[in-house]
Design a protein around this motif. Sequence first.
Motif, mmCIF file in Angstrom:
data_model
loop_
_atom_site.group_PDB
_atom_site.id
_atom_site.type_symbol
_atom_site.label_atom_id
_atom_site.label_comp_id
_atom_site.label_asym_id
_atom_site.label_seq_id
_atom_site.Cartn_x
_atom_site.Cartn_y
_atom_site.Cartn_z
ATOM 1 N N SER A 1 -13.120 -2.554 -11.942
ATOM 2 C CA SER A 1 -11.662 -2.419 -11.986
ATOM 3 C C SER A 1 -11.178 -1.332 -11.034
ATOM 4 O O SER A 1 -10.119 -1.452 -10.408
ATOM 5 N N VAL A 2 -11.965 -0.242 -10.909
ATOM 6 C CA VAL A 2 -11.591 0.831 -9.999
ATOM 7 C C VAL A 2 -11.690 0.359 -8.554
ATOM 8 O O VAL A 2 -10.798 0.589 -7.744
ATOM 9 N N GLN A 3 -12.792 -0.316 -8.216
ATOM 10 C CA GLN A 3 -12.937 -0.847 -6.871
ATOM 11 C C GLN A 3 -11.782 -1.770 -6.517
ATOM 12 O O GLN A 3 -11.225 -1.706 -5.414
ATOM 13 N N GLN A 4 -11.413 -2.612 -7.462
ATOM 14 C CA GLN A 4 -10.333 -3.563 -7.214
ATOM 15 C C GLN A 4 -9.010 -2.852 -6.965
ATOM 16 O O GLN A 4 -8.252 -3.237 -6.063
ATOM 17 N N LYS A 5 -8.740 -1.801 -7.738
ATOM 18 C CA LYS A 5 -7.486 -1.073 -7.573
ATOM 19 C C LYS A 5 -7.382 -0.438 -6.190
ATOM 20 O O LYS A 5 -6.349 -0.536 -5.517
ATOM 21 N N PHE A 6 -8.455 0.216 -5.743
ATOM 22 C CA PHE A 6 -8.392 0.893 -4.456
ATOM 23 C C PHE A 6 -8.451 -0.094 -3.296
ATOM 24 O O PHE A 6 -7.830 0.121 -2.253
ATOM 25 N N ARG A 7 -9.187 -1.174 -3.466
ATOM 26 C CA ARG A 7 -9.206 -2.203 -2.429
ATOM 27 C C ARG A 7 -7.812 -2.818 -2.279
ATOM 28 O O ARG A 7 -7.343 -3.046 -1.160
ATOM 29 N N LEU A 8 -7.151 -3.075 -3.404
ATOM 30 C CA LEU A 8 -5.793 -3.602 -3.361
ATOM 31 C C LEU A 8 -4.850 -2.617 -2.690
ATOM 32 O O LEU A 8 -3.970 -3.006 -1.902
ATOM 33 N N GLY A 9 -5.026 -1.323 -2.972
ATOM 34 C CA GLY A 9 -4.178 -0.306 -2.353
ATOM 35 C C GLY A 9 -4.295 -0.306 -0.844
ATOM 36 O O GLY A 9 -3.287 -0.225 -0.129
ATOM 37 N N VAL A 10 -5.532 -0.394 -0.342
ATOM 38 C CA VAL A 10 -5.733 -0.425 1.111
ATOM 39 C C VAL A 10 -5.081 -1.665 1.704
ATOM 40 O O VAL A 10 -4.428 -1.607 2.757
ATOM 41 N N GLN A 11 -5.231 -2.797 1.038
ATOM 42 C CA GLN A 11 -4.607 -4.032 1.523
ATOM 43 C C GLN A 11 -3.087 -3.912 1.541
ATOM 44 O O GLN A 11 -2.427 -4.389 2.476
ATOM 45 N N GLU A 12 -2.526 -3.254 0.531
ATOM 46 C CA GLU A 12 -1.068 -3.088 0.478
ATOM 47 C C GLU A 12 -0.572 -2.202 1.617
ATOM 48 O O GLU A 12 0.470 -2.491 2.218
ATOM 49 N N ILE A 13 -1.291 -1.121 1.920
ATOM 50 C CA ILE A 13 -0.882 -0.253 3.028
ATOM 51 C C ILE A 13 -0.941 -1.004 4.348
ATOM 52 O O ILE A 13 -0.025 -0.915 5.183
ATOM 53 N N GLU A 14 -2.013 -1.765 4.556
ATOM 54 C CA GLU A 14 -2.131 -2.539 5.790
ATOM 55 C C GLU A 14 -0.999 -3.556 5.906
ATOM 56 O O GLU A 14 -0.429 -3.739 6.993
ATOM 57 N N ALA A 15 -0.649 -4.188 4.793
ATOM 58 C CA ALA A 15 0.448 -5.155 4.813
ATOM 59 C C ALA A 15 1.775 -4.462 5.109
ATOM 60 O O ALA A 15 2.596 -4.966 5.885
ATOM 61 N N ALA A 16 2.001 -3.292 4.487
ATOM 62 C CA ALA A 16 3.248 -2.561 4.713
ATOM 63 C C ALA A 16 3.362 -2.104 6.163
ATOM 64 O O ALA A 16 4.452 -2.155 6.753
ATOM 65 N N GLN A 17 2.262 -1.677 6.760
ATOM 66 C CA GLN A 17 2.289 -1.278 8.167
ATOM 67 C C GLN A 17 2.638 -2.451 9.072
ATOM 68 O O GLN A 17 3.218 -2.265 10.147
ATOM 69 N N GLY A 18 2.294 -3.642 8.606
ATOM 70 C CA GLY A 18 2.643 -4.835 9.369
ATOM 71 C C GLY A 18 4.053 -5.331 9.122
ATOM 72 O O GLY A 18 4.448 -6.374 9.660
ATOM 73 N N GLY A 19 4.805 -4.631 8.280
ATOM 74 C CA GLY A 19 6.200 -4.991 8.029
ATOM 75 C C GLY A 19 6.446 -5.702 6.722
ATOM 76 O O GLY A 19 7.590 -6.054 6.416
ATOM 77 N N ALA A 20 5.421 -5.921 5.917
ATOM 78 C CA ALA A 20 5.592 -6.629 4.651
ATOM 79 C C ALA A 20 6.358 -5.772 3.650
ATOM 80 O O ALA A 20 6.236 -4.549 3.634
ATOM 81 N N VAL A 21 7.144 -6.424 2.833
ATOM 82 C CA VAL A 21 7.880 -5.760 1.753
ATOM 83 C C VAL A 21 7.573 -6.503 0.456
ATOM 84 O O VAL A 21 7.735 -7.725 0.380
ATOM 85 N N SER A 22 7.101 -5.766 -0.545
ATOM 86 C CA SER A 22 6.807 -6.368 -1.844
ATOM 87 C C SER A 22 6.912 -5.287 -2.894
ATOM 88 O O SER A 22 7.171 -4.116 -2.598
ATOM 89 N N GLU A 23 6.682 -5.664 -4.163
ATOM 90 C CA GLU A 23 6.695 -4.711 -5.265
ATOM 91 C C GLU A 23 5.337 -4.046 -5.461
ATOM 92 O O GLU A 23 5.138 -3.310 -6.433
ATOM 93 N N GLY A 24 4.401 -4.289 -4.557
ATOM 94 C CA GLY A 24 3.098 -3.645 -4.642
ATOM 95 C C GLY A 24 3.240 -2.132 -4.614
ATOM 96 O O GLY A 24 4.027 -1.584 -3.826
ATOM 97 N N SER A 25 2.454 -1.454 -5.438
ATOM 98 C CA SER A 25 2.612 -0.016 -5.620
ATOM 99 C C SER A 25 2.544 0.758 -4.307
ATOM 100 O O SER A 25 3.392 1.605 -4.024
ATOM 101 N N TRP A 26 1.540 0.486 -3.478
ATOM 102 C CA TRP A 26 1.385 1.266 -2.256
ATOM 103 C C TRP A 26 2.296 0.755 -1.148
ATOM 104 O O TRP A 26 2.608 1.491 -0.222
ATOM 105 N N VAL A 27 2.744 -0.499 -1.240
ATOM 106 C CA VAL A 27 3.769 -0.996 -0.311
ATOM 107 C C VAL A 27 5.075 -0.239 -0.538
ATOM 108 O O VAL A 27 5.723 0.227 0.399
#
Length: 410
Positions: A244-270
């Motif tokens: 569960s911890v791995q999944q949370k941090f992996r999701l966080g990295v994916q959200e930051i990468e998506a946000a840097q690409g211009g994505a907007v969502s309700e994801g915590s790190w986005v």
Amino acid sequence: MHRAQLVKAAVFLWALVVFMPVGANYLGAVVVLAALMAAGEGGERMARLRVHPLRWPLAAYVGWTLVVFALRPHYPETASNVWHGLRIATTMAITLVLSDEEAVWALRGFLIAAFLALLALVLTHTLVLPDWILWHNVAVMKGNKSINDALLFALLGASAAVWGLAQLGDARLRWLKVGPAFALVVAMAVVVTLALPSRTSLLGLLAAVFAACVHQWRGRLGVLAAAICVAGAVAGALVWQAPSVQQKFRLGVQEIEAAQGGAVSEGSWVVRFHMYRETTRMMLDQPWTGWGIGGWTTQWHRRGPKLLYDYNMPHNDFLWMGAQAGIPGLLTLLFIVLAGLRLAWRRHDLAGRLAFVAMLILLVATSVNSAMRDAAIGLSLPWIAFLYLRLVQAPESAWDRVLPSWRRLA
């Protein structure tokens, strides 16, 4: 009840309800303020505040907030933001005026509350207890109140680690001490696996454990290097290997990468990516006095993505102050925490180490969440962290009255 006992009972009560809903925490704060006024001893308490090293950082924070409030524009959120700003300072100041014995009673209340909260967490998940509102946010990850509870559990786990390291690091080590120290490490593992569903609390706990090693063995580099290696291995085994911890941090990295690409969502790190970027721009546009107290929400509505329109705080209280009160406002709040860290760092014993990890967890939480601005967190975590810091000014024996001392068994 004798007036001298009023404050002890009141601070014990507030600490006892820190895991409960925010209304109970407001009630606890009001009861403490009423007890302080009813008990008298105002001169003695003000004398404690006048000599405390944090008096000037607190005064600068309050003073600059009021200056900006007087000089800059007002908004619909101005009144609530002034209220929360002064509440933050009041919560901290209350701890500084307490006597040593009153602070000890408050921390006893916190430890009892933590035990009851962990018990409620386990019993709720094993279906022995119903999911009642008093402990709902302990058992179910939902909103900032649950994040607050996870952060308090992180502080509990860090305290267990600090205490265990103190027993193992004692030059008079006896085999009798190994059992209690090992039990504390196991307790920390239970806290990690059962009670830390938020990334904020996990980051705070990991940072605190490594910082505790540095604090304890700062003058012994060989021992420090070994301790950090062991701490890293234990952290990897207990925390990172959890799926569960791995999944949370992996999701966080994916959200930051998506946000840097211009994505907007309700994801915590986005959300945080966009908030931190736009709030930093707000601060740089008005670097000296900011947009005014309460101005963040108005500016966010103008600058932020429409999908994220409804947020009313940037999940970083330093940037919140910077946007509303300029860079000086950010620095006044930051300096309070850094001054607390320095005060704890200068004391080399258990009391200093416990305060150091408490202030570090507060720093992490304030940097990645609204650990002061949101009352769901800001009425509990700063209250307990500054109680830890208060005992830096007390004799080391003060903690012996909060926690049992295994030295007595040696």
